[in-house]
Design a protein around this motif. Sequence first.
Motif, PDB file in Angstrom:
ATOM      1  N   SER A  13       1.357 -14.115   9.268  1.00 37.87           N
ATOM      2  CA  SER A  13      -0.071 -14.201   9.582  1.00 37.87           C
ATOM      3  C   SER A  13      -0.814 -13.327   8.575  1.00 37.87           C
ATOM      4  CB  SER A  13      -0.323 -13.689  11.001  1.00 37.87           C
ATOM      5  OG  SER A  13      -0.081 -12.288  11.063  1.00 37.87           O
ATOM      6  N   ALA A  14      -2.113 -13.444   8.553  1.00 39.00           N
ATOM      7  CA  ALA A  14      -2.911 -12.617   7.647  1.00 39.00           C
ATOM      8  C   ALA A  14      -2.688 -11.138   7.938  1.00 39.00           C
ATOM      9  CB  ALA A  14      -4.389 -12.976   7.773  1.00 39.00           C
ATOM     10  N   GLU A  15      -2.589 -10.784   9.220  1.00 38.98           N
ATOM     11  CA  GLU A  15      -2.369  -9.386   9.599  1.00 38.98           C
ATOM     12  C   GLU A  15      -0.980  -8.907   9.163  1.00 38.98           C
ATOM     13  OE1 GLU A  15      -3.353 -11.754  11.820  1.00 38.98           O
ATOM     14  OE2 GLU A  15      -5.452 -11.179  12.148  1.00 38.98           O
ATOM     15  N   GLU A  16       0.034  -9.756   9.346  1.00 41.95           N
ATOM     16  CA  GLU A  16       1.389  -9.396   8.931  1.00 41.95           C
ATOM     17  C   GLU A  16       1.465  -9.245   7.413  1.00 41.95           C
ATOM     18  OE1 GLU A  16       4.085 -11.506  12.429  1.00 41.95           O
ATOM     19  OE2 GLU A  16       3.308 -12.731  10.781  1.00 41.95           O
ATOM     20  N   GLU A  17       0.815 -10.136   6.699  1.00 35.87           N
ATOM     21  CA  GLU A  17       0.789 -10.055   5.241  1.00 35.87           C
ATOM     22  C   GLU A  17       0.128  -8.752   4.795  1.00 35.87           C
ATOM     23  OE1 GLU A  17       1.452 -11.288   1.313  1.00 35.87           O
ATOM     24  OE2 GLU A  17       2.076 -12.392   3.095  1.00 35.87           O
ATOM     25  N   ALA A  18      -0.959  -8.367   5.462  1.00 41.35           N
ATOM     26  CA  ALA A  18      -1.649  -7.123   5.123  1.00 41.35           C
ATOM     27  C   ALA A  18      -0.746  -5.916   5.365  1.00 41.35           C
ATOM     28  CB  ALA A  18      -2.943  -7.002   5.932  1.00 41.35           C
ATOM     29  N   VAL A  19      -0.005  -5.918   6.462  1.00 38.48           N
ATOM     30  CA  VAL A  19       0.916  -4.816   6.764  1.00 38.48           C
ATOM     31  C   VAL A  19       2.030  -4.762   5.721  1.00 38.48           C
ATOM     32  CG1 VAL A  19       2.678  -3.980   8.399  1.00 38.48           C
ATOM     33  CG2 VAL A  19       0.422  -4.697   9.241  1.00 38.48           C
ATOM     34  N   MET A  20       2.609  -5.913   5.396  1.00 41.78           N
ATOM     35  CA  MET A  20       3.697  -5.957   4.415  1.00 41.78           C
ATOM     36  C   MET A  20       3.236  -5.433   3.059  1.00 41.78           C
ATOM     37  SD  MET A  20       5.394  -7.948   1.754  1.00 41.78           S
ATOM     38  CE  MET A  20       4.152  -9.167   1.642  1.00 41.78           C
ATOM     39  N   ARG A  21       2.061  -5.817   2.637  1.00 42.49           N
ATOM     40  CA  ARG A  21       1.540  -5.359   1.347  1.00 42.49           C
ATOM     41  C   ARG A  21       1.205  -3.860   1.389  1.00 42.49           C
ATOM     42  NH1 ARG A  21      -0.342  -9.573  -2.324  1.00 42.49           N
ATOM     43  NH2 ARG A  21       0.282 -11.569  -1.433  1.00 42.49           N
ATOM     44  N   ALA A  22       0.640  -3.415   2.507  1.00 49.04           N
ATOM     45  CA  ALA A  22       0.312  -1.987   2.640  1.00 49.04           C
ATOM     46  C   ALA A  22       1.585  -1.139   2.639  1.00 49.04           C
ATOM     47  CB  ALA A  22      -0.497  -1.741   3.914  1.00 49.04           C
ATOM     48  N   LEU A  23       2.632  -1.590   3.322  1.00 51.99           N
ATOM     49  CA  LEU A  23       3.898  -0.858   3.313  1.00 51.99           C
ATOM     50  C   LEU A  23       4.505  -0.828   1.912  1.00 51.99           C
ATOM     51  CD1 LEU A  23       5.649  -1.919   6.651  1.00 51.99           C
ATOM     52  CD2 LEU A  23       4.907   0.376   5.998  1.00 51.99           C
ATOM     53  N   GLY A  24       4.431  -1.944   1.214  1.00 52.94           N
ATOM     54  CA  GLY A  24       4.944  -1.985  -0.159  1.00 52.94           C
ATOM     55  C   GLY A  24       4.226  -0.991  -1.052  1.00 52.94           C
ATOM     56  N   LEU A  26       2.576   1.675  -0.017  1.00 57.54           N
ATOM     57  CA  LEU A  26       2.886   3.013   0.496  1.00 57.54           C
ATOM     58  C   LEU A  26       4.227   3.519  -0.045  1.00 57.54           C
ATOM     59  CD1 LEU A  26       2.166   5.322   2.520  1.00 57.54           C
ATOM     60  CD2 LEU A  26       3.523   4.072   4.189  1.00 57.54           C
ATOM     61  N   MET A  27       5.224   2.640  -0.105  1.00 58.68           N
ATOM     62  CA  MET A  27       6.544   3.044  -0.600  1.00 58.68           C
ATOM     63  C   MET A  27       6.491   3.492  -2.055  1.00 58.68           C
ATOM     64  SD  MET A  27       9.153   0.375   1.323  1.00 58.68           S
ATOM     65  CE  MET A  27       8.721  -0.952   0.244  1.00 58.68           C
ATOM     66  N   LEU A  28       5.545   2.990  -2.807  1.00 57.73           N
ATOM     67  CA  LEU A  28       5.383   3.398  -4.202  1.00 57.73           C
ATOM     68  C   LEU A  28       4.499   4.635  -4.346  1.00 57.73           C
ATOM     69  CD1 LEU A  28       4.857  -0.100  -5.842  1.00 57.73           C
ATOM     70  CD2 LEU A  28       6.921   1.306  -5.924  1.00 57.73           C
ATOM     71  N   VAL A  29       3.397   4.651  -3.638  1.00 59.36           N
ATOM     72  CA  VAL A  29       2.375   5.668  -3.837  1.00 59.36           C
ATOM     73  C   VAL A  29       2.699   6.993  -3.145  1.00 59.36           C
ATOM     74  CG1 VAL A  29      -0.053   6.206  -3.356  1.00 59.36           C
ATOM     75  CG2 VAL A  29       0.571   3.957  -4.224  1.00 59.36           C
ATOM     76  N   LEU A  30       3.174   6.947  -1.913  1.00 56.89           N
ATOM     77  CA  LEU A  30       3.358   8.180  -1.141  1.00 56.89           C
ATOM     78  C   LEU A  30       4.372   9.137  -1.767  1.00 56.89           C
ATOM     79  CD1 LEU A  30       2.517   9.850   1.291  1.00 56.89           C
ATOM     80  CD2 LEU A  30       4.272   8.636   2.620  1.00 56.89           C
ATOM     81  N   PRO A  31       5.556   8.696  -2.176  1.00 56.28           N
ATOM     82  CA  PRO A  31       6.483   9.653  -2.805  1.00 56.28           C
ATOM     83  C   PRO A  31       5.889  10.316  -4.052  1.00 56.28           C
ATOM     84  CG  PRO A  31       7.651   7.658  -2.212  1.00 56.28           C
ATOM     85  CD  PRO A  31       6.187   7.378  -2.004  1.00 56.28           C
ATOM     86  N   ARG A  32       5.171   9.531  -4.851  1.00 55.99           N
ATOM     87  CA  ARG A  32       4.534  10.099  -6.046  1.00 55.99           C
ATOM     88  C   ARG A  32       3.490  11.136  -5.678  1.00 55.99           C
ATOM     89  NH1 ARG A  32       3.115   4.480  -8.729  1.00 55.99           N
ATOM     90  NH2 ARG A  32       5.215   3.673  -8.936  1.00 55.99           N
ATOM     91  N   LYS A 145      10.060   5.098  15.565  1.00 55.58           N
ATOM     92  CA  LYS A 145      11.124   4.179  15.984  1.00 55.58           C
ATOM     93  C   LYS A 145      11.081   2.893  15.155  1.00 55.58           C
ATOM     94  CE  LYS A 145      12.976   1.857  20.065  1.00 55.58           C
ATOM     95  NZ  LYS A 145      12.811   1.608  21.499  1.00 55.58           N
ATOM     96  N   ALA A 146       9.883   2.347  14.959  1.00 59.43           N
ATOM     97  CA  ALA A 146       9.753   1.110  14.184  1.00 59.43           C
ATOM     98  C   ALA A 146      10.141   1.332  12.721  1.00 59.43           C
ATOM     99  CB  ALA A 146       8.324   0.586  14.275  1.00 59.43           C
ATOM    100  N   LEU A 147       9.684   2.434  12.128  1.00 55.93           N
ATOM    101  CA  LEU A 147      10.017   2.709  10.727  1.00 55.93           C
ATOM    102  C   LEU A 147      11.520   2.927  10.550  1.00 55.93           C
ATOM    103  CD1 LEU A 147       7.023   5.002   9.744  1.00 55.93           C
ATOM    104  CD2 LEU A 147       7.371   2.600   9.119  1.00 55.93           C
ATOM    105  N   ASN A 148      12.140   3.619  11.489  1.00 53.24           N
ATOM    106  CA  ASN A 148      13.597   3.816  11.408  1.00 53.24           C
ATOM    107  C   ASN A 148      14.338   2.496  11.575  1.00 53.24           C
ATOM    108  OD1 ASN A 148      13.995   6.586  10.843  1.00 53.24           O
ATOM    109  ND2 ASN A 148      13.384   7.096  12.916  1.00 53.24           N
TER     110      ASN A 148
END
Length: 154
Positions: A13-24, A26-32, A145-148
């Motif tokens: 869904s549009a919401e799921e796509e937004a979450v998937m892109r935001a997580l992607g 985040l995985m790049l930006v946050l560690p940096r 719990k969800a992230l783990n």
Amino acid sequence: MSATTPAGVLPLSAEEEAVMRALGRLMLVLPRALNHDLEQGQRMTASEYSVLRNLSESEHGLMRMSELAQACDMSLSGMTRLAAKLESHGYVQRIKCEDDARGWNAVLTEKGLARLREAWPTHLASVRRRIFDHLGDLDLQSLAKALNAIAGEA
């Protein structure tokens, strides 16, 4: 995406796509960003902090190099290089394993513990500012719990 959806798999869904892109992102930006804050405030990398933190949380401040590498999500060769650097600063000592002549342990020194304690406030402020200040009223237990669960499927 315009590709055909595989049989039995629902499109996002549009919401799921937004979450998937935001997580992607985040995985790049946050560690940096966390690494940047430690380097700017403490002249320490996030990897160095992770080694000292993991050793401080281990029994007797000691871990096998292979276990430490795994705990820090590093290769053994990468951990060996990083441990050598930390050893040169006096933060870590590497000693032979008593029960396995082929293995090495990393041991946190008093100087290393003091360095971790010095860096901790900078890291804590960074984590609060970059993560928790944005989560508002989210149920943190459910989020963890969800992230783990997501990480466990990797």
